[in-house]
Design a protein around this motif. Structure first.
Motif, short mmCIF file in Angstrom:
data_model
loop_
_atom_site.label_atom_id
_atom_site.label_comp_id
_atom_site.label_asym_id
_atom_site.label_seq_id
_atom_site.Cartn_x
_atom_site.Cartn_y
_atom_site.Cartn_z
N CYS A 359 0.86 -1.35 0.23
CA CYS A 359 0.14 0.08 -0.04
C CYS A 359 1.03 1.29 0.07
CB CYS A 359 -0.98 -0.09 1.18
SG CYS A 359 -0.25 0.35 2.78
N PRO A 360 0.18 2.45 -0.39
CA PRO A 360 1.12 3.71 -0.10
C PRO A 360 1.83 3.87 1.08
CG PRO A 360 -0.90 4.37 -0.95
CD PRO A 360 -1.08 2.58 -0.30
N ALA A 361 1.38 3.44 2.17
CA ALA A 361 2.22 3.63 3.08
C ALA A 361 3.40 2.52 3.45
CB ALA A 361 1.26 3.41 4.68
N LYS A 363 3.01 -0.90 3.57
CA LYS A 363 2.55 -2.21 4.29
C LYS A 363 1.64 -3.07 3.29
CE LYS A 363 3.34 0.13 8.24
NZ LYS A 363 4.50 0.03 8.73
N LEU A 365 -0.59 -6.00 2.08
CA LEU A 365 -1.77 -6.60 2.03
C LEU A 365 -1.96 -7.83 1.61
CD1 LEU A 365 -2.67 -3.50 1.35
CD2 LEU A 365 -4.75 -4.08 0.72
N SER A 385 -5.53 -5.58 4.19
CA SER A 385 -4.39 -4.84 5.09
C SER A 385 -5.03 -5.43 6.38
CB SER A 385 -4.48 -3.37 5.01
OG SER A 385 -5.85 -2.98 5.06
N ILE A 389 -2.86 -2.12 11.80
CA ILE A 389 -2.03 -1.26 11.14
C ILE A 389 -2.87 0.09 10.49
CG2 ILE A 389 -0.40 -0.93 9.41
CD1 ILE A 389 0.55 -3.90 9.75
N CYS A 390 -4.00 -0.41 10.00
CA CYS A 390 -4.56 0.63 9.55
C CYS A 390 -5.29 1.89 10.30
CB CYS A 390 -5.79 0.30 8.40
SG CYS A 390 -5.41 -0.76 7.01
N CYS A 393 -2.54 4.07 10.95
CA CYS A 393 -2.18 4.70 9.83
C CYS A 393 -2.27 6.12 9.65
CB CYS A 393 -2.39 3.95 8.86
SG CYS A 393 -1.67 4.74 6.95
N LEU A 395 -2.20 7.58 6.85
CA LEU A 395 -2.98 7.92 5.52
C LEU A 395 -4.30 7.23 5.56
CD1 LEU A 395 0.20 6.94 3.21
CD2 LEU A 395 -0.50 9.02 3.61
N ARG A 396 -4.84 7.01 6.61
CA ARG A 396 -5.85 6.42 6.72
C ARG A 396 -7.16 7.05 6.09
NH1 ARG A 396 -8.86 2.84 10.50
NH2 ARG A 396 -10.96 3.67 10.61
N LEU A 400 -9.08 4.79 3.37
CA LEU A 400 -10.46 3.86 3.51
C LEU A 400 -11.40 4.88 3.60
CD1 LEU A 400 -8.97 1.97 6.85
CD2 LEU A 400 -8.74 1.57 4.60
#
Ligand code: SF4
Length: 533
Positions: A359-361, A363, A365, A385, A389-390, A393, A395-396, A400
């Motif tokens: 993912c962009p962070a 992490k 999936l 994911s 963690i989400c 995050c 960037l959440r 999401l």
């Protein structure tokens, strides 16, 4: 010197000497001679033309030779004369046609029936011409561009009904019938209140309203029967004039007709494969068209270029399985997530070694258990994911939806096909620029120059026959323009001679094998009777 106001023609009473031979009616370089040499070189019986195999001993009035009627149609379509009545007229007054048909004058019914009865053979002639063009080196055979164009059918939009339209019609008729029913009741009530007197005017008994109601009821039952027919057929539209024509809509423009699909070779823009369908959408046509082109070109590998209307993962997979490299721009979609400032699939990368998306962070999936069927019927794996963690995050908000606790991504079981296609498309700008120049040439020429925007006949078979004539006339004119008459006639003769020698060689080899087998079997028999056996 006589001074004349205008140029004057000859007196109609003056005796003159017209050429005594029909041969003198057309010049040696007249293109009509190319039609003659092409049609004469065709094996009409093998192509499946009706009456082509008729023997001289057959009884009754002899029919017209299919070669003569083929020449008439080819001449007609090249010169924008398509209707059977006009072709009949031209056969009697047009010197080129008098030469081509040796003064035969078939009637319009014979002409129309020929097109109707030989639609398959006309398709085969078209294919034969492509094979000939290939033999003459006029086809590149490695790149084709695919596109579709709408042609009007012999039907109006009003003659085609959808379920919605029929349901609306029934509802409208019900309302009208109800309104008339009410007015009949009101009429009756008014009459009941009036003192009973002998009426002499004959009006007021509601007979005209009654007749109108009966007509509306009849209309309603016809509409209801049409709706039943449509539902029983499983189709989405019912066409009353031409059973196969459909309402086709593209970019807000609608017509009643057909969608003509073509695959055009890039070397000289010749149509190498084509089909007539009645679906507005081009999705689902890519593989069929590319495969038809690959077969006729006998290409090991073929590059097929199409616009984004053809994009379909299943079609790309089918193309790859058949050795076709398809180039189709990936549709941008409506970009809803990007518009909201959120991450889309493009922002997630697949890590083959880990079998996980990043993912962009940064992490991973990971794959979820089991396989899933998506809405379009593709089997896919899902990657999710970690909720923990989400939750933490930063960037959440961009990743999401407000209610989601983690991100999931679906991956088609043949996603690698799409990944290879995406990589291919990154270096395909030049190819895609060429695409429209290649494929739009035939449609532009046929529609704008020849004015062929509609079909004169009805039903798939006849429409396909007519399209074959249009495509043949396009390819024929193009090859004639490229080669010139002299080279065209000479090379056609040569090409057909080489086809003939190949045929003779094949027959000789069959004969040799046959005699070798006979000799062998005789020797074996002799050995069987020998004292040593
Ligand atoms: S919310 Fe989850 S999936 Fe989205 S970027 Fe953050 S860690 Fe990755």
């Amino acid at each position: 010197m006589t001074i004349r106001t205008f140029k004057t023609g000859e007196s109609r009473d003056q005796a003159s000497l017209l050429p005594s031979r029909i041969e003198d009616y057309v010049e040696p370089d007249n293109p009509v001679r190319a039609i003659e040499s092409f049609v004469c070189a065709l094996d009409l019986a093998e192509l499946g033309f009706r009456h082509a195999e008729r023997g001289a001993e057959a009884m009754g009035q002899p029919p017209y030779d299919p070669a003569d009627l083929s020449k008439l149609y080819l001449y007609g379509y090249i010169n924008q004369i398509r209707s059977s009545r006009r072709l009949e007229r031209e056969a009697s007054r047009n010197l080129e046609l008098i030469w081509l048909l040796k003064n035969l004058k078939p009637g319009y019914r014979t002409i129309a029936n020929f097109r109707k009865e030989n639609w398959k053979a006309l398709k085969a002639v078209n294919r034969n011409f492509v094979l000939l063009a290939r033999q003459l080196g006029l086809v590149g055979g490695s790149v084709v561009a695919i596109d579709g164009s709408f042609f009007r059918g012999d039907a109006s939009k009003a003659s085609i009904f959808t379920r919605k339209r029929l349901a609306e019609q029934i509802a409208r008729l019900d309302k009208e019938i109800e309104a008339y029913g009410k007015s009949l009741e009101a009429n009756d009530a008014a009459e009941a209140k009036e003192p009973r007197t002998d009426r002499t005017d004959g009006g007021g008994d509601g007979s005209d309203i009654g007749a109108r109601v009966s007509a509306l009821m009849a209309q309603r039952s016809r509409a209801a029967a049409d709706l039943d027919r449509l539902e029983a057929s499983g189709e989405t539209q019912l066409s009353k004039t031409d059973p196969d024509a459909r309402l086709l809509v593209k970019s807000g423009q609608g017509i009643a007709g057909y969608n003509v699909q073509t695959a055009v070779d890039d070397k000289h823009k010749l149509i190498v494969a084509s089909e007539v369908v009645n679906d507005s959408s081009d999705v689902g046509q890519l593989h069929a068209m590319a495969k038809a082109a690959k077969d006729v070109l006998e290409a090991e590998v073929l590059q097929a270029l199409a616009d984004e209307g053809y994009y379909s993962s299943l079609e790309l997979k089918a193309c790859e399985d058949d050795g076709i490299k398809a180039y189709v721009p990936v549709p941008e979609g409506n970009g809803q997530l990007e518009k909201k400032g959120r991450f889309s699939l493009k922002d997630f990368s697949y890590d083959v070694a880990a079998d996980a998306y990043r993912c962009p962070a940064g992490k991973l999936l990971h794959p979820m258990k089991g396989r899933f069927q998506n809405t379009s019927g593709r089997t896919e794996s899902r990657y999710a994911s970690s909720t923990t963690i989400c939750r933490r995050c930063r960037l959440r908000a961009r990743c999401l939806s407000p209610k989601a606790s983690r991100r999931t991504i679906g991956r088609w079981e043949h996603e690698d096909v799409l990944e290879r296609h995406r990589v291919r498309m990154q270096g395909a700008d030049e190819l895609m620029r060429r695409r429209s120049a290649i494929v739009e040439h035939p449609f532009g020429t046929l529609k704008c120059r020849a004015g062929y925007r509609h079909f004169l006949v009805r039903g798939f078979n006849k429409v396909r026959g007519e399209w074959s004539l249009m495509a043949l006339c396009y390819n024929f004119t193009r090859v004639l323009n490229i080669l010139g008459l002299e080279r065209f006639v000479a090379r056609i003769a040569k090409a057909f001679r080489s086809l003939l020698s190949a045929l003779i060689a094949a027959i000789n080899s069959i004969q040799q094998t046959f005699w070798a087998n006979i000799t062998l079997s005789l020797s074996i028999r002799r050995l069987g009777h020998s004292p040593l056996g």
